[in-house]
Write a protein that holds these residues in place. Structure first.
Motif, mmCIF file in Angstrom:
data_model
loop_
_atom_site.group_PDB
_atom_site.id
_atom_site.type_symbol
_atom_site.label_atom_id
_atom_site.label_comp_id
_atom_site.label_asym_id
_atom_site.label_seq_id
_atom_site.Cartn_x
_atom_site.Cartn_y
_atom_site.Cartn_z
ATOM 1 N N LYS A 183 9.163 31.969 17.992
ATOM 2 C CA LYS A 183 9.302 32.686 19.260
ATOM 3 C C LYS A 183 9.987 31.813 20.307
ATOM 4 C CE LYS A 183 5.568 36.025 18.646
ATOM 5 N NZ LYS A 183 4.395 36.695 19.212
ATOM 6 N N ALA A 184 9.625 30.517 20.345
ATOM 7 C CA ALA A 184 10.227 29.602 21.324
ATOM 8 C C ALA A 184 11.728 29.443 21.079
ATOM 9 C CB ALA A 184 9.534 28.240 21.259
ATOM 10 N N LEU A 185 12.110 29.306 19.812
ATOM 11 C CA LEU A 185 13.528 29.138 19.478
ATOM 12 C C LEU A 185 14.317 30.394 19.843
ATOM 13 C CD1 LEU A 185 15.750 27.379 18.255
ATOM 14 C CD2 LEU A 185 15.111 28.280 15.986
ATOM 15 N N ASP A 186 13.741 31.549 19.561
ATOM 16 C CA ASP A 186 14.373 32.829 19.895
ATOM 17 C C ASP A 186 14.598 32.926 21.409
ATOM 18 O OD1 ASP A 186 15.365 35.397 19.620
ATOM 19 O OD2 ASP A 186 13.415 36.330 19.270
ATOM 20 N N LEU A 187 13.587 32.547 22.174
ATOM 21 C CA LEU A 187 13.677 32.597 23.632
ATOM 22 C C LEU A 187 14.687 31.572 24.153
ATOM 23 C CD1 LEU A 187 12.612 33.921 26.190
ATOM 24 C CD2 LEU A 187 10.609 32.429 26.073
ATOM 25 N N LEU A 188 14.676 30.389 23.568
ATOM 26 C CA LEU A 188 15.630 29.336 23.960
ATOM 27 C C LEU A 188 17.065 29.810 23.761
ATOM 28 C CD1 LEU A 188 15.965 26.315 24.832
ATOM 29 C CD2 LEU A 188 16.003 25.752 22.401
ATOM 30 N N GLU A 189 17.287 30.532 22.653
ATOM 31 C CA GLU A 189 18.644 31.011 22.347
ATOM 32 C C GLU A 189 19.076 32.159 23.264
ATOM 33 O OE1 GLU A 189 18.176 31.822 18.192
ATOM 34 O OE2 GLU A 189 18.323 29.691 17.636
ATOM 35 N N HIS A 210 8.411 34.279 28.313
ATOM 36 C CA HIS A 210 9.649 35.017 28.605
ATOM 37 C C HIS A 210 9.860 35.146 30.116
ATOM 38 C CE1 HIS A 210 12.034 39.061 28.021
ATOM 39 N NE2 HIS A 210 12.750 38.120 28.611
ATOM 40 N N TRP A 211 8.814 35.589 30.850
ATOM 41 C CA TRP A 211 8.932 35.744 32.306
ATOM 42 C C TRP A 211 9.254 34.391 32.968
ATOM 43 C CZ3 TRP A 211 9.176 40.637 33.695
ATOM 44 C CH2 TRP A 211 8.311 41.620 33.206
ATOM 45 N N ILE A 212 8.557 33.338 32.549
ATOM 46 C CA ILE A 212 8.749 32.014 33.166
ATOM 47 C C ILE A 212 10.180 31.529 32.948
ATOM 48 C CG2 ILE A 212 8.102 29.559 33.019
ATOM 49 C CD1 ILE A 212 5.202 30.562 32.401
ATOM 50 N N ASP A 241 18.797 27.428 32.745
ATOM 51 C CA ASP A 241 18.624 26.106 32.143
ATOM 52 C C ASP A 241 17.140 25.779 32.043
ATOM 53 O OD1 ASP A 241 21.298 25.074 31.603
ATOM 54 O OD2 ASP A 241 21.597 25.307 33.756
ATOM 55 N N VAL A 242 16.549 26.263 30.989
ATOM 56 C CA VAL A 242 15.127 26.046 30.747
ATOM 57 C C VAL A 242 14.962 25.652 29.292
ATOM 58 C CG1 VAL A 242 12.913 27.250 30.476
ATOM 59 C CG2 VAL A 242 14.239 27.591 32.544
ATOM 60 N N HIS A 243 14.114 24.657 29.045
ATOM 61 C CA HIS A 243 13.845 24.258 27.663
ATOM 62 C C HIS A 243 12.567 24.945 27.196
ATOM 63 C CE1 HIS A 243 14.571 21.915 24.154
ATOM 64 N NE2 HIS A 243 13.337 21.416 24.163
#
Length: 308
Positions: A42-48, A19-21, A56-58
């Motif tokens: 968790k990754a998908l939630d953060l991406l959204e 999240h911080w990154i 612009d971070v993947h």
């Protein structure tokens, strides 16, 4: 091409570091975990969240280490917390097995990466990662001193009712009861805190810093700290990715510095693009030196249990 940071362990520390990154737009993030679905979700939630944050971070989650290939930095948070009835040695052996497995998989995918170790017991796990990876000491660094110093800074700022930005503090030694906070090298806007805080209050703050993690565990009942530990790891990530040449306390493999040879211990270091770029040796009083030696002995004991 954006930098790539992989985080092993999608629990509270790992996911919050991601999240911080992402929030700082430092790098693309891969979240890895053995539990299926957790890193992906968790990754998908953060991406959204990225369109809202305008970043612009993947961010991707995976169970397969192939997703971590060509990482610039790998942050390792994997390991289990100590459970009721579990001895310290049991915990050590279990986390040592996890660390060895993780590091061998990470190194196979990213032989040029820099490893930041967050798993506990920190100094022994950093030592295990260093031995398993075969990397030079510049590329295996343990996160502890930044967290301990941040706690120290928090308590100093509260005591004096000043901005945390004004407070600089140093904590040396192993991550745990034997850490060595250094009031003499800690300042508020350049003024030594020894001039501003009476000794009895300062002693109490030093002890609270040592007990920082335990205090949070006591409140939470289940689980442990993760906001500050993950922020501390990300400060290291940022210093390396941006080649900041930032001086922070980290656990590194000493080869005679501070009279310690062959073990990871927390000391002030310069972090830049190459990882560990310099170990800063500061003059210690006899009392501080004795504290650091005691801390090193505690680390040696842990390393002896797992044979690293």
């Amino acid at each position: 091409m954006r930098k790539k940071v992989s985080i092993v362990g999608a629990g509270n520390v790992g996911a919050t570091a991601a999240h911080w990154i992402a929030a700082k737009e430092l790098a693309d993030v891969v979240l890895i975990d053995v539990v299926e679905g957790i890193p992906q979700g968790k990754a998908l939630d953060l991406l959204e969240a990225m369109p809202i944050e305008k970043r612009d971070v993947h961010v991707v989650g995976a169970n397969d280490y192939a997703a971590t290939a060509h990482s610039d930095i790998v942050v390792i948070t994997a390991g289990i917390p100590r459970k009721p009835g579990m001895s310290r040695d049991d915990l050590l052996h279990t986390n040592y097995k996890i660390m060895s497995d993780v590091v061998s998989k990470v190194v196979a995918q990213s032989p040029e990466a820099i490893l930041i170790i967050v798993s506990n017991p920190l100094d022994a796990m950093a030592q295990a990662a260093f031995k398993q990876s075969g990397f030079n000491r510049e590329r295996v660094i343990g996160m502890a001193g930044i967290l301990d110093s941040a706690r120290f800074r928090t308590f100093i700022a509260e005591e004096l009712n000043v901005s945390v930005e004004n407070v600089t503090a140093f904590v040396l030694g192993g991550h745990g009861d034997t850490m060595v906070p250094l009031p003499r090298y800690s300042t508020v806007a350049g003024i030594p805190i020894t001039e501003l805080i009476p000794k009895d209050r300062l002693d109490a703050i030093v002890q609270r810093t040592r007990d920082g993690g335990a205090e949070i565990v006591k409140h939470l009942k289940t689980g442990s700290a993760y906001y500050a530990p993950s922020a501390a790891a990300v400060e290291m990530v940022e210093a390396i990715l941006k080649d900041k040449k930032k001086i922070v306390p980290c656990a590194v493999y000493l080869q005679g510095e501070y009279g310690i040879d062959g073990y990871f211990i927390g000391v002030p270091v310069k972090l830049g693009a190459a990882g560990l770029e310099q170990i800063i040796e500061i003059k210690l009083t006899a009392e501080e030196e004795a504290g650091l030696k005691k801390s090193a002995e505690a680390v040696k004991e842990l390393c002896a249990v797992i044979g690293v």
